[in-house]
Design a protein around this motif. Structure first.
Motif, PDB file in Angstrom:
ATOM      1  N   VAL A 320       0.824  -1.216   0.000  1.00  0.00           N
ATOM      2  CA  VAL A 320       0.000   0.000   0.000  1.00  0.00           C
ATOM      3  C   VAL A 320       0.855   1.262   0.000  1.00  0.00           C
ATOM      4  O   VAL A 320       0.660   2.141  -0.862  1.00  0.00           O
ATOM      5  CB  VAL A 320      -0.993  -0.016   1.182  1.00  0.00           C
ATOM      6  CG1 VAL A 320      -1.753   1.310   1.257  1.00  0.00           C
ATOM      7  CG2 VAL A 320      -1.970  -1.177   1.045  1.00  0.00           C
ATOM      8  N   TRP A 401      -4.395  -2.634  -1.611  1.00  0.00           N
ATOM      9  CA  TRP A 401      -4.866  -3.450  -0.485  1.00  0.00           C
ATOM     10  C   TRP A 401      -5.154  -4.886  -0.926  1.00  0.00           C
ATOM     11  O   TRP A 401      -4.923  -5.834  -0.166  1.00  0.00           O
ATOM     12  CB  TRP A 401      -6.125  -2.826   0.125  1.00  0.00           C
ATOM     13  CG  TRP A 401      -5.842  -1.586   0.901  1.00  0.00           C
ATOM     14  CD1 TRP A 401      -6.020  -0.293   0.501  1.00  0.00           C
ATOM     15  CD2 TRP A 401      -5.288  -1.516   2.225  1.00  0.00           C
ATOM     16  NE1 TRP A 401      -5.621   0.586   1.476  1.00  0.00           N
ATOM     17  CE2 TRP A 401      -5.162  -0.142   2.559  1.00  0.00           C
ATOM     18  CE3 TRP A 401      -4.891  -2.473   3.154  1.00  0.00           C
ATOM     19  CZ2 TRP A 401      -4.662   0.300   3.773  1.00  0.00           C
ATOM     20  CZ3 TRP A 401      -4.384  -2.041   4.373  1.00  0.00           C
ATOM     21  CH2 TRP A 401      -4.276  -0.674   4.674  1.00  0.00           C
ATOM     22  N   TYR A 402      -5.648  -5.031  -2.124  1.00  0.00           N
ATOM     23  CA  TYR A 402      -5.896  -6.362  -2.697  1.00  0.00           C
ATOM     24  C   TYR A 402      -4.587  -7.152  -2.762  1.00  0.00           C
ATOM     25  O   TYR A 402      -4.536  -8.337  -2.381  1.00  0.00           O
ATOM     26  CB  TYR A 402      -6.503  -6.174  -4.082  1.00  0.00           C
ATOM     27  CG  TYR A 402      -6.707  -7.423  -4.899  1.00  0.00           C
ATOM     28  CD1 TYR A 402      -7.584  -8.424  -4.495  1.00  0.00           C
ATOM     29  CD2 TYR A 402      -6.033  -7.590  -6.111  1.00  0.00           C
ATOM     30  CE1 TYR A 402      -7.779  -9.554  -5.276  1.00  0.00           C
ATOM     31  CE2 TYR A 402      -6.226  -8.709  -6.901  1.00  0.00           C
ATOM     32  CZ  TYR A 402      -7.105  -9.693  -6.474  1.00  0.00           C
ATOM     33  OH  TYR A 402      -7.290 -10.812  -7.250  1.00  0.00           O
ATOM     34  N   VAL A 405      -3.375  -8.085   0.941  1.00  0.00           N
ATOM     35  CA  VAL A 405      -4.138  -9.144   1.611  1.00  0.00           C
ATOM     36  C   VAL A 405      -3.739 -10.522   1.086  1.00  0.00           C
ATOM     37  O   VAL A 405      -3.553 -11.470   1.868  1.00  0.00           O
ATOM     38  CB  VAL A 405      -5.651  -8.910   1.424  1.00  0.00           C
ATOM     39  CG1 VAL A 405      -6.450 -10.146   1.843  1.00  0.00           C
ATOM     40  CG2 VAL A 405      -6.104  -7.707   2.228  1.00  0.00           C
TER      41      VAL A 405
END
Length: 427
Positions: A320, A401-402, A405
């Protein structure tokens, strides 16, 4: 398998084996990645322009990119089965010829203005064939490389999977950069974008010739034994198959984001000039290739799991801030790309060794090929499309963020992964 048999079947010329695997693999990936670097030109010529949304052709182009990825599991299964039944070299020969033909087909794809809907249909067929080839290439070349390594050198040999992959990307990026900087927009849109694909078809013939001198790594016991069934690896080794999926998920999204999609992402989200984005990508890829053998050597010395955790946790924490740091600056883009390449080496330099060390030799190629390629199709191949779609929907900030994660989820797998660096490779 006894050490006597393993030694007897180990190829006598490891450097020649490296050359055969690496040159052919570089050609394969050059053909595959040329599409990514020239996506914006393909979008303009092969797809109809959207009435009120300029991203529609680009989204269509990346959708076809993703479609090619979904043939990779089929290629991993079929070509992996050929490698397990007929030999690693036989599978490597088929994959490079298939890639050469499909690359030529991309180069000869008609424009939408000339052929209408036939143009994207031809492009889809070509990408499906390329996906079949690349899926099989990874399965066969991963197995071939690791089985060619001597004791305590599997990590080092494994790293050449991505040295050669990156070399192919580097040449594709370099060719694209030269064309963009020397040809006018009119010529680039007219015929310039086709040149890399025709060149790739020619290079495939060179790779085919080099691979004819490779020595088979499949053991004599495997040759004399019964042939494995097509789905034997999945049926008899479900845990190992799921393990490869978990290992690969974070690695593939980070890999395709940083090595393929980042120039386009920077254009869309930071306003960076197209030629600057391609140049930064080319420099960072060269840096990335140099890091791979170092990562492989470190894994042979200290183990696979520390490097995997360095990669997974690093990307979970830094994806990020790194992607949000991008702005209209060549220097910033280059720094972001190189920082990601350092982290990414923890995965790429040893993924071939880790995968090969998980499966037994009887179904090693097919066992690696299908779950690995399926995971890449789900998370790696869709990365450009997902990133562009987030931008189109007005939520471009969600894509980092994808990535984070998925890398965090893979890190949980790495924590429980048994160390395989010092195990004897089963033959």
């Amino acid at each position: 398998m006894t050490e006597t048999i393993a030694t007897k079947t180990r190829p006598a010329r490891p450097l020649r084996q490296l050359l055969a695997a690496s040159v052919g693999n570089a050609v394969e990936w050059y053909d595959w990645y040329a599409y990514t670097f020239l996506a914006t030109y393909i979008a303009d010529q092969v797809f109809p322009k959207g009435a009120d949304n300029s991203l529609v052709p680009l989204l269509s182009t990346f959708a076809v990119f993703a479609v090619g990825f979904f043939m990779r599991p089929v290629g991993g299964l079929l070509m992996g089965a050929i490698a397990d039944r007929r030999g690693r070299r036989a599978a490597l020969t088929v994959t490079i010829l298939l890639m050469g033909g499909s690359s030529l087909l991309v180069g000869l794809t008609p424009t939408y203005a000339a052929a209408g809907v036939l143009a994207p249909v031809v492009l889809v067929v070509a990408r499906l064939l390329q996906g079949l080839s690349v899926g099989g290439e990874f399965a066969a070349s991963t197995t071939f490389l690791v089985e060619s390594a001597g004791p305590g050198r599997r990590g080092l040999f494994s790293s050449f999977q991505y040295v050669s992959t990156t070399a192919g990307q580097l040449v594709a990026s370099g060719v694209a950069t030269v064309l963009v900087n020397t040809l006018s927009d009119e010529r680039m849109n007219g015929w310039g974008w086709r040149v890399p694909f025709v060149l790739g078809a020619v290079l495939s013939l060179v790779g085919f010739w080099i691979r004819q001198g490779a020595r088979e790594t499949r053991s004599e016991e495997q040759r004399q034994g019964p042939r494995p069934g097509l789905f034997e690896a999945l049926r008899r080794h479900p845990r190992e198959s799921l393990l490869i999926c978990g290992i690969t998920a974070g690695g593939t999204i980070a890999y395709y984001t940083w090595t393929s999609y980042l120039p386009t992402y920077a254009e869309l989200n930071a306003g960076i000039d197209k030629s600057d984005a391609l140049l930064a990508g080319t420099i960072s890829l060269a840096f990335f290739a140099l890091l791979q053998p170092l990562g492989g050597l470190l894994s042979d010395r200290f183990g696979r799991r520390p490097l995997l955790l360095f990669f997974g946790l690093g990307f979970a924490l830094l994806s990020v801030p790194l992607l949000h740091a991008l702005r209209d600056s060549f220097a910033v883009l280059l720094l972001v790309q190189c920082a990601g390449m350092i982290l990414l080496t923890g995965f790429t330099s040893i993924s071939a060794a880790v995968n090969a060390e998980i499966f037994p030799p009887r179904v090693r190629a097919a066992g690696i090929g299908f779950p690995y390629s399926l995971t890449v199709a789900l998370f790696g191949g869709t990365a450009p499309y997902v990133g562009t779609l987030f931008k189109d929907l007005g939520h471009s900030g969600l894509f980092p963020w994808y990535v984070a994660v998925l890398c965090l989820l893979s890190s949980a797998v790495y924590l429980r992964l048994p160390e395989t660096a010092r195990r004897e490779l089963r033959r």
